[in-house]
Write a protein that holds these residues in place. Sequence first.
Motif, short mmCIF file in Angstrom:
data_model
loop_
_atom_site.label_atom_id
_atom_site.label_comp_id
_atom_site.label_asym_id
_atom_site.label_seq_id
_atom_site.Cartn_x
_atom_site.Cartn_y
_atom_site.Cartn_z
N ALA A 38 -1.26 2.35 -2.39
CA ALA A 38 -1.59 2.06 -1.01
C ALA A 38 -1.28 3.00 0.13
O ALA A 38 -2.28 3.77 1.02
CB ALA A 38 -1.09 0.74 -0.55
N ASP A 39 -0.16 3.75 -0.27
CA ASP A 39 0.24 4.63 0.63
C ASP A 39 -0.47 5.90 0.64
O ASP A 39 -0.60 6.47 1.52
CB ASP A 39 1.69 5.09 0.37
N ALA A 40 -0.70 6.33 -0.62
CA ALA A 40 -1.76 7.52 -0.87
C ALA A 40 -3.09 7.24 -0.19
O ALA A 40 -3.64 8.09 0.62
CB ALA A 40 -2.04 7.77 -2.36
N HIS A 41 -3.63 6.05 -0.05
CA HIS A 41 -4.83 5.69 0.61
C HIS A 41 -4.70 5.99 2.17
O HIS A 41 -5.60 6.62 2.62
CB HIS A 41 -5.38 4.29 0.15
N TRP A 42 -3.88 5.39 2.52
CA TRP A 42 -3.66 5.44 4.24
C TRP A 42 -3.35 6.66 4.55
O TRP A 42 -3.80 6.99 5.55
CB TRP A 42 -2.81 4.36 4.57
N ALA A 43 -2.39 7.34 3.92
CA ALA A 43 -2.08 8.58 4.27
C ALA A 43 -3.22 9.76 4.08
O ALA A 43 -3.32 10.46 5.02
CB ALA A 43 -0.81 9.17 3.46
#
Length: 490
Positions: A189-194
């Motif tokens: 999820a962090d990778a997607h939003w970043a």
Amino acid sequence: MTQPLLWPVTPLQAGLVALAQLREPGEVDPYVGQSLLRIDGPADPAALERAVETLTEAHPNLRAGFGMDLDVDPVQFVADDVPVDLRVHPLAPGEDPRALAAAELAEPFDLGDPPLVRWLLLHDERPDEPSWLVLTAHHAVLDGWSMPLLVAALAEHHRAVLAGAPAPAAAADYSRFLAWVGAQPAAAADAHWAGRFGGLELTGTAPWLGRDLADATGESAPRRTSLRVDGDTVARLREQAAAVGTTPAAVARAAWGLTLDHLAGIAPGRGAAVFATTVSGRPEEVPDADVMIGLFADAVLTEVPATPGAPLADVVRAHHDDWLASLPYQHTGLRGCYRALGREELATSLFSFEAPREDVAHPLGGSSTFTLAATVDRSHYPWPSPWSPVRRASRGSSTSSTTPRGSPPRPPTGPRACSPGCSARSPTTRTGHSPRSTRSTTPSGSGSARSPRRPPTSRAARRRPCSRTPTPRPSPPTRAASRSSSGPGA
């Protein structure tokens, strides 16, 4: 007295706990909502009270309170001995039920002093006049999707009381959802939003945000503006959305995003205004999530970038594709978005697209029915406000906009400078941590139990004694079945 059951919190619940800590005494809590239920036919206060009791027994999360554990992490606790907060007000001729409901809405909740659901029966004994049941609840325990489900469940419990039948069991276990949220890996999820929102920059204050909205006290006064769209226009919108392979919700989000771009002076190709969009938060991976009662909803960052000269249909389709790509990660909410970006308070407006509510008359037994007549839902988002809009830098260039003469300064930090997606204790408040439990039937994980820090009781003095003590119900096993339920559409 048994030890309270400790559950983890959702990202939005954690943010609401943070907001509650920042709120000044006497300040209105924008996350207290209300529903007004019309009772046609005779109202039975004793049967209604018993129905509310059995409903609360069947849904432990309606007995939840919130505090901080010893690590200063937000936690919710569920006790068996929480009394039902139901009062009866004989409705006199000429009294306005909505005015009485408004007064009830103004009463705040203490998140550490459950229940966070209040019931007020406005009892009209005249045979041709309806009675009213006012349901006031904090958003930390109920979302908008849950309200029709709660009304239907209460009617079912009421019928069981009148029939002398056993109380109905909950259709689904809310703790399954908490277990699912806690089991989701944060890295993806962090990778997607970043990747989606990396490189954001604050612009200067746009002219349309320069208006003075302060009331006589100097506080920001909420305003409500309504616009009714005729049925033919709605039908054409649905047809056009289907024709280009998208949905009315995507069209509405795109329209809002492009409107913000225009008002903020952001030209196509030079970035996009960022706003928050409400999501249902009911994953298909959790069986029966669509019929669970509780808080699932959250919000995520959204933008609608437009390419110069591109047809509107292409812009909407591109946004729709971006939205679908975000579905697996929307459970993180704004807290997850901000964590991935290492920033907070990037959204200053909140967009919500909801299906129309159907006025269903639920039989209560005998000749009486419940109908959900009205709802009041609020938020703290300061749109319009002195906050600057946010857009993404294009091709690494710096973006800016002209600040008009006389524009108000950036607001000071405080309750309005924190959304449910942020934390009042950012360095120590975590999400996605393993839940701590005092029983083996808690949502997930294991570990030593820590008692939450509970604020002093604030409403005990005005509670009416409950005539019956709810029977403690053990939390059901939390291992989810392999079956999947249908979730909300995009």
